[in-house]
Design a protein around this motif. Sequence first.
Motif, mmCIF file in Angstrom:
data_model
loop_
_atom_site.group_PDB
_atom_site.id
_atom_site.type_symbol
_atom_site.label_atom_id
_atom_site.label_comp_id
_atom_site.label_asym_id
_atom_site.label_seq_id
_atom_site.Cartn_x
_atom_site.Cartn_y
_atom_site.Cartn_z
ATOM 1 N N LEU A 53 -2.026 -1.668 -0.436
ATOM 2 C CA LEU A 53 -1.270 -0.467 -0.777
ATOM 3 C C LEU A 53 0.066 -0.558 -0.044
ATOM 4 O O LEU A 53 0.106 -0.846 1.151
ATOM 5 N N VAL A 54 1.148 -0.330 -0.780
ATOM 6 C CA VAL A 54 2.478 -0.449 -0.175
ATOM 7 C C VAL A 54 3.242 0.860 -0.320
ATOM 8 O O VAL A 54 3.219 1.487 -1.378
ATOM 9 N N TYR A 55 3.923 1.288 0.772
ATOM 10 C CA TYR A 55 4.863 2.404 0.668
ATOM 11 C C TYR A 55 6.150 2.003 1.386
ATOM 12 O O TYR A 55 6.200 0.975 2.073
ATOM 13 N N ASP A 56 7.173 2.825 1.201
ATOM 14 C CA ASP A 56 8.481 2.578 1.822
ATOM 15 C C ASP A 56 8.618 3.577 2.972
ATOM 16 O O ASP A 56 8.567 4.795 2.738
ATOM 17 N N VAL A 57 8.790 3.082 4.199
ATOM 18 C CA VAL A 57 8.826 3.977 5.374
ATOM 19 C C VAL A 57 9.994 4.970 5.328
ATOM 20 O O VAL A 57 10.013 5.942 6.081
ATOM 21 N N ASN A 58 10.943 4.738 4.404
ATOM 22 C CA ASN A 58 12.105 5.621 4.272
ATOM 23 C C ASN A 58 11.951 6.665 3.164
ATOM 24 O O ASN A 58 12.835 7.491 2.972
ATOM 25 N N VAL A 59 10.841 6.583 2.439
ATOM 26 C CA VAL A 59 10.644 7.469 1.280
ATOM 27 C C VAL A 59 9.310 8.215 1.395
ATOM 28 O O VAL A 59 8.250 7.656 1.108
ATOM 29 N N PRO A 60 9.345 9.498 1.831
ATOM 30 C CA PRO A 60 8.115 10.258 2.061
ATOM 31 C C PRO A 60 7.190 10.308 0.848
ATOM 32 O O PRO A 60 5.972 10.199 0.968
ATOM 33 N N LYS A 61 7.794 10.460 -0.334
ATOM 34 C CA LYS A 61 7.011 10.547 -1.556
ATOM 35 C C LYS A 61 6.114 9.317 -1.739
ATOM 36 O O LYS A 61 4.973 9.422 -2.185
ATOM 37 N N SER A 62 6.636 8.159 -1.371
ATOM 38 C CA SER A 62 5.877 6.916 -1.569
ATOM 39 C C SER A 62 4.675 6.856 -0.632
ATOM 40 O O SER A 62 3.693 6.162 -0.901
ATOM 41 N N PHE A 63 4.761 7.603 0.492
ATOM 42 C CA PHE A 63 3.624 7.689 1.406
ATOM 43 C C PHE A 63 2.602 8.702 0.873
ATOM 44 O O PHE A 63 1.405 8.463 0.876
ATOM 45 N N GLU A 64 3.109 9.831 0.372
ATOM 46 C CA GLU A 64 2.212 10.875 -0.157
ATOM 47 C C GLU A 64 1.385 10.377 -1.338
ATOM 48 O O GLU A 64 0.226 10.762 -1.493
ATOM 49 N N THR A 65 1.985 9.536 -2.168
ATOM 50 C CA THR A 65 1.249 9.074 -3.360
ATOM 51 C C THR A 65 0.215 7.991 -3.053
ATOM 52 O O THR A 65 -0.567 7.623 -3.930
ATOM 53 N N LEU A 66 0.178 7.513 -1.800
ATOM 54 C CA LEU A 66 -0.834 6.507 -1.438
ATOM 55 C C LEU A 66 -2.231 7.012 -1.747
ATOM 56 O O LEU A 66 -3.111 6.263 -2.178
ATOM 57 N N GLN A 67 -2.400 8.304 -1.499
ATOM 58 C CA GLN A 67 -3.692 8.945 -1.769
ATOM 59 C C GLN A 67 -4.114 8.728 -3.228
ATOM 60 O O GLN A 67 -5.249 8.366 -3.513
ATOM 61 N N ASN A 68 -3.139 8.943 -4.145
ATOM 62 C CA ASN A 68 -3.428 8.750 -5.579
ATOM 63 C C ASN A 68 -3.750 7.303 -5.896
ATOM 64 O O ASN A 68 -4.659 7.030 -6.672
ATOM 65 N N TRP A 69 -2.981 6.381 -5.292
ATOM 66 C CA TRP A 69 -3.222 4.954 -5.563
ATOM 67 C C TRP A 69 -4.597 4.543 -5.057
ATOM 68 O O TRP A 69 -5.304 3.769 -5.691
ATOM 69 N N HIS A 70 -4.959 5.045 -3.900
ATOM 70 C CA HIS A 70 -6.259 4.742 -3.305
ATOM 71 C C HIS A 70 -7.383 5.220 -4.229
ATOM 72 O O HIS A 70 -8.302 4.474 -4.565
ATOM 73 N N GLU A 71 -7.258 6.455 -4.691
ATOM 74 C CA GLU A 71 -8.271 7.036 -5.594
ATOM 75 C C GLU A 71 -8.307 6.299 -6.926
ATOM 76 O O GLU A 71 -9.373 6.015 -7.466
ATOM 77 N N GLU A 72 -7.116 6.023 -7.446
ATOM 78 C CA GLU A 72 -7.009 5.343 -8.733
ATOM 79 C C GLU A 72 -7.677 3.969 -8.667
ATOM 80 O O GLU A 72 -8.394 3.556 -9.579
ATOM 81 N N PHE A 73 -7.438 3.267 -7.557
ATOM 82 C CA PHE A 73 -8.050 1.953 -7.417
ATOM 83 C C PHE A 73 -9.570 2.064 -7.468
ATOM 84 O O PHE A 73 -10.245 1.334 -8.196
ATOM 85 N N LEU A 74 -10.115 2.981 -6.666
ATOM 86 C CA LEU A 74 -11.578 3.106 -6.595
ATOM 87 C C LEU A 74 -12.169 3.508 -7.942
ATOM 88 O O LEU A 74 -13.242 3.046 -8.335
ATOM 89 N N LYS A 75 -11.438 4.338 -8.665
ATOM 90 C CA LYS A 75 -11.904 4.778 -9.975
ATOM 91 C C LYS A 75 -11.883 3.626 -10.981
ATOM 92 O O LYS A 75 -12.852 3.392 -11.698
#
Length: 180
Positions: free
Chosen positions: A86-108
Motif C-alpha cells: 500500500l502506497v501513500y504520499d506523505v505530503n497528501v493527507p487524502k492519500s493516507f486516508e484512502t489507505l483504509q479503502n485500499w486495504h478493505e478493497e484488497f481483502l474483498k
Amino acid sequence: MLMPNRSLLKVIVLGDSGVGKTSLMNQYVYKKFSQQYKATIGADFVTKELQIDDKLVTLQIWDTAGQERFHSLGIAFYRGADCCILVYDVNVPKSFETLQNWHEEFLKQADPTDPDTFPFVLIGNKLDVDGGSSRVVSEKTARDWCALKGNIPYFETSAKEDYNVDAAFLCIAETALANE
Ligand code: GDP
Ligand code: MG
C-alpha cells in the motif's frame, strides 16, 4: 538430484493515483526515475530476481495502469497475490486516508485464506519534496495505523532519490516468502 530452491511471488501495488507506485517500481527494477507523469505503462507486471538466503526469488510486481482512479482493477490483478504493497504520499493527507479503502478493497477482491495474517507492507513515499517541509502525515500517525492493522511493516521512501526503495522491496519479498 539437486533441485533449485525457487519461488515466484506475486506482489501487487495499490494506492491513490499519483502517489508514486509506478515510480517506486521503476526505481527498484530499472533504477530509473522520471518526472513525467505517465498513467499507463502497458505491461501487467514486471519481474525482479533476488536471492534471500539460499532461495532464488522472482518478484512479480503488478502495477496499475491508471485504473486505480476508478477502482476498476480486474479480478486477475488481485488473484493469487502473495503480498500487497500500500502506497501513500506523505505530503497528501487524502492519500493516507484512502489507505483504509485500499486495504478493505484488497481483502474483498483477493479474498485471502487468512485475512488477519495476509502480508501487507505500507510505504510513505515522496519524502524528498521541499526537503520534507511540505510533509503532512507524520511517521507516528502512519505507524499507529500499521499497528492497528496487525503490525504492518512500514517504510518511508523517495522514489526520486532512491531512498529506502531497496529496503522496502526486500522486506516485501521476505514478508511474502514467509507467508508462501
Ligand atoms: P502512480 O500514479 O502512483 O503510479 O504515481 P507515479 O509513479 O506515476 O508518480 C506520480 C508523479 O509523482 C510523477 O510525476 C513522479 O515523477 C512523481 N514522483 C513519484 N515518486 C516521487 C518521489 O519520491 N519524489 C518526488 N519528488 N516525486 C515523485
Ligand atoms: Mg502508475
